[in-house]
Design a protein around this motif. Sequence first.
Motif, PDB file in Angstrom:
ATOM      1  N   UNK A 160       0.847  -1.195   0.000  1.00  0.00           N
ATOM      2  CA  UNK A 160       0.000   0.000   0.000  1.00  0.00           C
ATOM      3  C   UNK A 160       0.882   1.243   0.000  1.00  0.00           C
ATOM      4  N   UNK A 161       0.754   2.043  -1.056  1.00  0.00           N
ATOM      5  CA  UNK A 161       1.455   3.321  -1.169  1.00  0.00           C
ATOM      6  C   UNK A 161       0.406   4.427  -1.207  1.00  0.00           C
ATOM      7  N   UNK A 162       0.632   5.476  -0.446  1.00  0.00           N
ATOM      8  CA  UNK A 162      -0.283   6.615  -0.455  1.00  0.00           C
ATOM      9  C   UNK A 162       0.257   7.706  -1.375  1.00  0.00           C
ATOM     10  N   UNK A 188      -4.991   6.183  -1.384  1.00  0.00           N
ATOM     11  CA  UNK A 188      -4.350   4.872  -1.232  1.00  0.00           C
ATOM     12  C   UNK A 188      -4.250   4.143  -2.568  1.00  0.00           C
ATOM     13  N   UNK A 189      -3.088   3.531  -2.813  1.00  0.00           N
ATOM     14  CA  UNK A 189      -2.868   2.767  -4.043  1.00  0.00           C
ATOM     15  C   UNK A 189      -2.251   1.428  -3.670  1.00  0.00           C
ATOM     16  N   UNK A 190      -2.876   0.348  -4.090  1.00  0.00           N
ATOM     17  CA  UNK A 190      -2.382  -0.994  -3.795  1.00  0.00           C
ATOM     18  C   UNK A 190      -1.638  -1.530  -5.020  1.00  0.00           C
ATOM     19  N   UNK A 191      -0.348  -1.839  -4.849  1.00  0.00           N
ATOM     20  CA  UNK A 191       0.484  -2.356  -5.940  1.00  0.00           C
ATOM     21  C   UNK A 191       0.781  -3.829  -5.701  1.00  0.00           C
ATOM     22  N   UNK A 192       0.733  -4.594  -6.776  1.00  0.00           N
ATOM     23  CA  UNK A 192       1.161  -5.992  -6.693  1.00  0.00           C
ATOM     24  C   UNK A 192       2.659  -6.037  -6.475  1.00  0.00           C
ATOM     25  N   UNK A 193       3.085  -7.012  -5.713  1.00  0.00           N
ATOM     26  CA  UNK A 193       4.477  -7.063  -5.290  1.00  0.00           C
ATOM     27  C   UNK A 193       5.007  -8.469  -5.503  1.00  0.00           C
TER      28      UNK A 193
END
Length: 221
Positions: A160-162, A188-193
């Motif tokens: 989670x990156x804001x 809020x931005x959810x990135x696959x990791x």
Amino acid sequence: MSTKDCGHHDEGRQILRRILAAVVAFIFLILLIIFLIWIILRPTKPRFMLQDATVFAFNLSTQQHTPPLLTPTPNTLTLTLQVTLSSHNPNARIGVYYHALHVHASYRSQQISLPTALPNTYQGHKDYAIWSPFLYGAAVPVSPYTLNSLQQDQDAGVVLVNVKVNGKVKWKVGTWISGKYHIDVSCPAYFRFAGDHGGGNVGVVAPAVKLQLLQSCSVDV
């Protein structure tokens, strides 16, 4: 006490009552005007949305074993993102001026990219504004706590990156323009990791991954 003295006291009380009545009436009139303006204009703060994000790089480099006499190599994060932000002015009678807006990426309250300036923008009644800035962070040092959190997010498969915006806004009603007010936006931005702890590097699934987010943002003015 003479009748003349009583007359002076009564006259003084009447003047004081009139002054108090005038002050109360003035305060009531001001409050009524404010209430009527609010009813007519119904001011509402802008609404922001993070529409999408393209991840060109999101790599965490962990420190390797360092001989005792050498300075340890810090953990660093390097990222390149392009985000698309939209803003909607829901007001039918109020325009919005945006001044000195800057956007940056944040992870667990730590800023991980340089601030990118957005152009000054006027947003008319019921109007939209769209920005697509790039966010850069080159070898940003991260704390051991942040490192552990990123590795835990890697195990979970998402980070989670804001995306945060801050700056100034002014309101326009007819020809009247207000003073500047501070605005804070957090998206809020959810990135696959994906990655491998053993290799010392963590990254996104593939370069230039575009994520359709359509995520509403919190706005404070």
